[in-house]
Enzyme design. Structure first.
Site, PDB file in Angstrom:
ATOM      1  N   GLU A 293     -17.807  21.253 -21.359  1.00 36.91           N
ATOM      2  CA  GLU A 293     -18.453  20.413 -20.346  1.00 36.91           C
ATOM      3  C   GLU A 293     -17.976  18.954 -20.386  1.00 36.91           C
ATOM      4  OE1 GLU A 293     -22.759  22.535 -19.883  1.00 36.91           O
ATOM      5  OE2 GLU A 293     -22.460  21.439 -21.741  1.00 36.91           O
TER       6      GLU A 293
HETATM    7  C1  ACM Z   1     -22.264  25.289 -23.762  1.00 41.37           C
HETATM    8  O1  ACM Z   1     -23.222  26.045 -23.528  1.00 41.37           O
HETATM    9  N1  ACM Z   1     -22.172  24.096 -23.198  1.00 41.37           N
HETATM   10  C2  ACM Z   1     -21.193  25.697 -24.653  1.00 41.37           C
END
Ligand code: ACM
Length: 481
Positions: A293
């Site tokens: 992310e």
């Molecule tokens: C995640 O769930 N951001 C790896």
């Protein structure tokens, strides 16, 4: 007394023999081969609790623990006959796995009467080398005592890796030599989601946890999440932010807004210090660098960052694991992408697998223990859910992701994120009974698995967990004993 194979994860091969039951009488004793003593002592303690009398170690003991070739790194053979119980494994890890099997064949501690082990033979070994779960200490801190209790609970299902998510936007939970403000500020009051309490692990506490886990044949996998999920580090050290300006603390649940600056040398000096310190404290082979992310990092900067940081992990002797976004670059074949999204194909992970990388499967819709069990259950999130026990159980990691088959898999991990968790009871309730389902997915041959059998075997854990003080979700799918 149950059937010989009535354990979780279900063993690879079981031959029950009802004529060969073994009674653990008052003069029962254990004979341990050289090298088997530490695991034999764990078995002795479990037998004492189950029978109510000591079961000492003696050369003439008829409960035998032997080390012999031919069972693989964690496999074992268990023979229960009327006159002896024999456990054989190549390594202590295999003996430990056998003890977890034996433990589930014993009655719940504290019941009176003769303890009888069901007769027959088990030949068992794991499908995958990596069978893990993850605890998020960043969004909510759990104390060393709580982590130890979690380790005891998961080891019973032959889970052999515990991934600790130690840093995130909200908090920084591991002391790093030379960077004291990371934990002084990032582990301070109010640094959990929604302002939950303070906490961090000193280097010594972390080392103690690593050793405690090793005693239960669990390898700790530390994660330092970067280049995103770094707001707490930037609050503590504003020079780690791109423009060097003060950064406001954040304890909400948003993601994707913070980034290290891939263009500054200062970033890599920091990252190298952290990797060196974490590697020095971690005897296990893996160091997880996050990588998920990173929406505040440009694609070019993300690649630049990984090209600098992946070799640093290798320089300090570790194999990098990263959330599967790291497969955007050509990974060295020692690197392990961890797939976490819900989609059926991922070009980067497929390319990494084709180039020889091993993959950890954590598809959120099957393995994320922070998903709600049902639309109306609390706590938990719901973006990949709901996730009931059948859904956690009824899938095959080798057919989950296009062009990432059995041979490409290092294993399976069930992550537990802690945005909505507030206590060890919450951790236990989200973990049990879904982690046993994932443990069976990761250990047992696909052909030996069956939902109808699993839910019947799982039902027997109600009284066991109550006796151990472990909270669990009373899933309506399970015919609880
Ligand atoms: C995640 O769930 N951001 C790896």
């Amino acid at each position: 007394m149950g059937q010989l194979g009535d354990v979780i994860p279900v063993p690879a091969q079981v031959w029950p023999d009802p004529a060969a039951d073994f009674t653990i009488g008052p003069d029962a004793a254990i004979r341990a081969a050289p090298g088997a003593e530490p695991v034999a002592r764990q078995l002795a303690e479990l037998l004492r609790a189950a029978t109510g009398h000591p079961v000492p170690m003696r050369p003439d003991g008829t409960i035998r623990m032997e080390l012999q070739d031919g069972h693989g790194a964690e496999g074992y053979r268990l023979d229960v006959a009327t006159d002896a119980v024999t456990v054989a494994a190549e390594r202590p890890a295999g003996l430990h796995a056998a003890v977890q099997t034996l433990r589930q064949l014993l009655p719940v501690a504290g019941r009176a009467g003769d303890v009888v082990l069901p007769g027959g033979r088990i030949l068992d070994r794991p499908r995958f080398a990596y069978r893990g779960t993850m605890l998020d200490l960043a969004r909510h801190f759990f104390t060393p005592d709580e982590v130890r209790s979690f380790i005891d609970a998961i080891a019973q299902f032959k889970i052999n890796h515990l991934h600790l998510h130690l840093t995130d936007d909200q908090g920084w939970r591991l002391e790093i030599e030379g960077w004291p403000r990371l934990t002084e500020i990032g582990g301070g009051p109010g640094t959990g989601v929604g302002g939950a309490g303070p906490g961090f692990l000193t280097a010594a506490e972390y080392a103690d946890l690593v050793a405690y886990a090793a005693g239960r044949f669990i390898t700790i996998v530390p994660e330092i999440d970067m280049p995103g999920h770094v707001n707490a580090a930037q609050v503590a050290y504003p020079e780690l932010a791109g423009d060097g300006r003060r950064v406001a603390p954040r304890h909400d649940r948003a993601v994707g807004y913070s980034s290290l600056d891939a263009g500054r040398e200062q970033t890599y000096a920091f990252v190298e210090d952290v990797i060196r310190a974490v590697a020095a404290l971690t005897p296990g082979p893996f160091l997880h660098i996050g990588g998920d992310e990173a929406k505040a990092t440009s694609a070019a900067d993300y690649r630049t960052f990984l090209h600098r940081v992946l070799p640093l992990v290798a320089r300090y002797g570790k194999r990098p694991i990263g959330w599967h976004e790291v497969a955007a670059v050509d990974l060295p074949d020692t690197a392990v992408p961890q797939f976490w999204r819900t989609r059926a194909a991922d070009a980067g992970v497929a390319r990494a697998a084709a180039n020889g990388c091993q993959v950890i499967m954590s598809p959120a819709d099957r393995t994320y223990l922070d998903m709600k069990y049902a639309a109306d259950s609390e706590p938990g999130l719901d973006w990949a859910g709901p996730l009931d026990v059948a859904r956690a159980y009824d899938w095959d990691p080798a057919t989950r992701l296009a062009r990432v088959g059995e041979q490409a898999l290092l294993g399976v991990e069930a992550p537990l994120w802690s945005e909505t968790l507030r206590s060890l009871t919450d951790v236990q309730t989200m973990t049990f009974p879904r982690l046993p389902a994932i443990a069976e997915v990761a250990w047992s041959p696909q052909t030996a698995r069956d939902w109808a059998s699993f839910r019947r075997r799982l039902a027997a854990f109600g009284p066991r967990w109550r006796a151990q003080g472990i909270a669990f979700h009373r899933s309506p799918e399970i015919p609880w004993a």
